[in-house]
Motif scaffolding. Structure first.
Motif, PDB file in Angstrom:
ATOM      1  N   ILE A  54      -4.510  12.903  -2.683  1.00  0.00           N
ATOM      2  CA  ILE A  54      -3.729  11.946  -1.880  1.00  0.00           C
ATOM      3  C   ILE A  54      -4.576  11.409  -0.728  1.00  0.00           C
ATOM      4  N   TYR A  55      -5.277  12.299  -0.046  1.00  0.00           N
ATOM      5  CA  TYR A  55      -6.162  11.884   1.045  1.00  0.00           C
ATOM      6  C   TYR A  55      -7.208  10.900   0.517  1.00  0.00           C
ATOM      7  N   PHE A  56      -7.809  11.241  -0.634  1.00  0.00           N
ATOM      8  CA  PHE A  56      -8.821  10.372  -1.238  1.00  0.00           C
ATOM      9  C   PHE A  56      -8.248   8.993  -1.569  1.00  0.00           C
ATOM     10  N   ARG A  57      -7.056   8.956  -2.141  1.00  0.00           N
ATOM     11  CA  ARG A  57      -6.452   7.666  -2.513  1.00  0.00           C
ATOM     12  C   ARG A  57      -6.163   6.813  -1.274  1.00  0.00           C
ATOM     13  N   ASN A  58      -5.788   7.444  -0.171  1.00  0.00           N
ATOM     14  CA  ASN A  58      -5.585   6.702   1.079  1.00  0.00           C
ATOM     15  C   ASN A  58      -6.901   6.120   1.589  1.00  0.00           C
ATOM     16  N   LEU A  59      -7.979   6.888   1.461  1.00  0.00           N
ATOM     17  CA  LEU A  59      -9.303   6.371   1.830  1.00  0.00           C
ATOM     18  C   LEU A  59      -9.676   5.171   0.965  1.00  0.00           C
ATOM     19  N   GLU A  60      -9.403   5.279  -0.331  1.00  0.00           N
ATOM     20  CA  GLU A  60      -9.705   4.167  -1.244  1.00  0.00           C
ATOM     21  C   GLU A  60      -9.035   2.887  -0.768  1.00  0.00           C
ATOM     22  N   GLN A  61      -7.769   2.990  -0.414  1.00  0.00           N
ATOM     23  CA  GLN A  61      -7.042   1.785   0.012  1.00  0.00           C
ATOM     24  C   GLN A  61      -7.652   1.192   1.284  1.00  0.00           C
ATOM     25  N   LYS A  62      -7.967   2.060   2.232  1.00  0.00           N
ATOM     26  CA  LYS A  62      -8.585   1.619   3.488  1.00  0.00           C
ATOM     27  C   LYS A  62      -9.899   0.876   3.210  1.00  0.00           C
ATOM     28  N   TYR A  85      -3.145   2.864  -7.508  1.00  0.00           N
ATOM     29  CA  TYR A  85      -2.458   3.542  -6.407  1.00  0.00           C
ATOM     30  C   TYR A  85      -2.071   2.561  -5.318  1.00  0.00           C
ATOM     31  N   GLY A  86      -0.945   2.878  -4.669  1.00  0.00           N
ATOM     32  CA  GLY A  86      -0.456   2.022  -3.595  1.00  0.00           C
ATOM     33  C   GLY A  86      -0.325   0.596  -4.078  1.00  0.00           C
ATOM     34  N   ASP A  87      -0.706  -0.341  -3.233  1.00  0.00           N
ATOM     35  CA  ASP A  87      -0.662  -1.746  -3.635  1.00  0.00           C
ATOM     36  C   ASP A  87      -2.070  -2.288  -3.884  1.00  0.00           C
ATOM     37  N   ASN A  88      -2.956  -1.406  -4.326  1.00  0.00           N
ATOM     38  CA  ASN A  88      -4.354  -1.803  -4.530  1.00  0.00           C
ATOM     39  C   ASN A  88      -4.517  -2.933  -5.543  1.00  0.00           C
ATOM     40  N   MET A  89      -3.762  -2.906  -6.637  1.00  0.00           N
ATOM     41  CA  MET A  89      -3.912  -3.980  -7.621  1.00  0.00           C
ATOM     42  C   MET A  89      -3.458  -5.300  -7.029  1.00  0.00           C
ATOM     43  N   SER A  90      -2.431  -5.290  -6.204  1.00  0.00           N
ATOM     44  CA  SER A  90      -2.012  -6.512  -5.515  1.00  0.00           C
ATOM     45  C   SER A  90      -3.097  -6.998  -4.563  1.00  0.00           C
ATOM     46  N   LEU A  91      -3.731  -6.069  -3.847  1.00  0.00           N
ATOM     47  CA  LEU A  91      -4.835  -6.457  -2.964  1.00  0.00           C
ATOM     48  C   LEU A  91      -5.943  -7.136  -3.757  1.00  0.00           C
ATOM     49  N   PHE A 141      -2.973   5.669 -20.875  1.00  0.00           N
ATOM     50  CA  PHE A 141      -1.644   5.093 -21.093  1.00  0.00           C
ATOM     51  C   PHE A 141      -0.959   4.828 -19.743  1.00  0.00           C
ATOM     52  N   GLU A 142      -1.045   5.809 -18.823  1.00  0.00           N
ATOM     53  CA  GLU A 142      -0.422   5.656 -17.508  1.00  0.00           C
ATOM     54  C   GLU A 142      -1.071   4.537 -16.692  1.00  0.00           C
ATOM     55  N   ARG A 143      -2.365   4.377 -16.824  1.00  0.00           N
ATOM     56  CA  ARG A 143      -3.098   3.404 -16.009  1.00  0.00           C
ATOM     57  C   ARG A 143      -3.177   2.014 -16.619  1.00  0.00           C
ATOM     58  N   SER A 144      -2.906   1.888 -17.905  1.00  0.00           N
ATOM     59  CA  SER A 144      -3.099   0.594 -18.573  1.00  0.00           C
ATOM     60  C   SER A 144      -2.207  -0.500 -17.987  1.00  0.00           C
ATOM     61  N   PHE A 145      -1.054  -0.145 -17.448  1.00  0.00           N
ATOM     62  CA  PHE A 145      -0.191  -1.133 -16.798  1.00  0.00           C
ATOM     63  C   PHE A 145      -0.967  -1.889 -15.714  1.00  0.00           C
ATOM     64  N   TYR A 146      -1.737  -1.158 -14.940  1.00  0.00           N
ATOM     65  CA  TYR A 146      -2.509  -1.768 -13.848  1.00  0.00           C
ATOM     66  C   TYR A 146      -3.720  -2.520 -14.388  1.00  0.00           C
ATOM     67  N   TYR A 147      -4.454  -1.883 -15.275  1.00  0.00           N
ATOM     68  CA  TYR A 147      -5.650  -2.513 -15.817  1.00  0.00           C
ATOM     69  C   TYR A 147      -5.334  -3.838 -16.510  1.00  0.00           C
ATOM     70  N   ASN A 148      -4.209  -3.875 -17.201  1.00  0.00           N
ATOM     71  CA  ASN A 148      -3.850  -5.083 -17.944  1.00  0.00           C
ATOM     72  C   ASN A 148      -3.405  -6.246 -17.061  1.00  0.00           C
ATOM     73  N   GLN A 149      -3.307  -6.024 -15.764  1.00  0.00           N
ATOM     74  CA  GLN A 149      -3.023  -7.112 -14.831  1.00  0.00           C
ATOM     75  C   GLN A 149      -4.277  -7.934 -14.509  1.00  0.00           C
ATOM     76  N   ALA A 150      -5.436  -7.468 -14.949  1.00  0.00           N
ATOM     77  CA  ALA A 150      -6.687  -8.198 -14.701  1.00  0.00           C
ATOM     78  C   ALA A 150      -6.640  -9.558 -15.367  1.00  0.00           C
ATOM     79  N   GLU A 151      -7.331 -10.503 -14.775  1.00  0.00           N
ATOM     80  CA  GLU A 151      -7.363 -11.870 -15.312  1.00  0.00           C
ATOM     81  C   GLU A 151      -8.079 -11.944 -16.657  1.00  0.00           C
ATOM     82  N   LEU A 152      -9.143 -11.179 -16.812  1.00  0.00           N
ATOM     83  CA  LEU A 152      -9.886 -11.154 -18.068  1.00  0.00           C
ATOM     84  C   LEU A 152      -9.952  -9.727 -18.583  1.00  0.00           C
TER      85      LEU A 152
END
Length: 173
Positions: A54-62, A85-91, A141-152
């Motif tokens: 959790i600490y690491f993921r917060n650092l990633e967002q920062k 994690y968080g709103d990183n894909m939106s960022l 499978f859990e992460r593909s939702f985010y990855y598939n939001q990529a433009e290409l």
């Protein structure tokens, strides 16, 4: 030119492809994991071991916010979990970037990651090829939702980093 963000599962080749793509485009390359480790003066494994995920993921967002604001025309390879994690894909999608999913089949990822499991905190306990395959299959499978939001989306299996970089370049310009 926009920044180019490479996302995808760990072991997919984002950093290797990113370096080749940056060279092909004659722009900067930033490995986000290296950037984070440089800022923290610790390895990702040390951060996980000392402070937890959790600490690491917060650092990633920062640091994602920082790199998106400050990177001048760059190819940036993200950590495998960063977009998830968080709103990183939106960022990523709402900044001046083009996001690209570097896609590798589960079978290929499991083989690659089994060989490199000692260096990856999330994989240390996957001690047989079968466990690795099962872990990657579930996790992807859990992460593909985010990855598939990529433009290409670019399939990598059986191709050299140069071939993948040239395809990306052709699709972007």
């Amino acid at each position: 030119m926009k920044n180019i963000i490479l996302i995808g599962y760990m072991g997919s080749g984002k950093s290797t492809i990113g370096k080749v793509l940056a060279r092909e485009l004659n722009i900067n390359f930033i490995d986000f994991d290296d950037f984070l480790q440089m800022k923290e003066k610790r390895s990702i494994k040390e951060i996980f071991d000392l402070k937890g995920e959790i600490y690491f993921r917060n650092l990633e967002q920062k640091y994602l916010q920082e790199v998106l604001k400050s990177a001048p025309q760059s190819v940036i390879s993200m950590g495998g979990g960063t977009p998830c994690y968080g709103d990183n894909m939106s960022l990523i999608t709402n900044s001046n970037t083009t996001s690209i999913y570097i896609k590798v089949t589960v079978e290929e990822l499991a083989v690659r990651l089994f060989k490199a499991r000692a260096e990856r905190p999330l994989l240390i306990h996957q001690d047989t090829p079968e466990k690795m395959d099962e872990f990657v299959r579930k996790h992807l499978f859990e992460r593909s939702f985010y990855y598939n939001q990529a433009e290409l989306k670019v399939l990598v299996d059986g191709r050299t980093p140069l071939e993948v970089a040239q395809e990306i370049k052709a699709r972007l310009f």
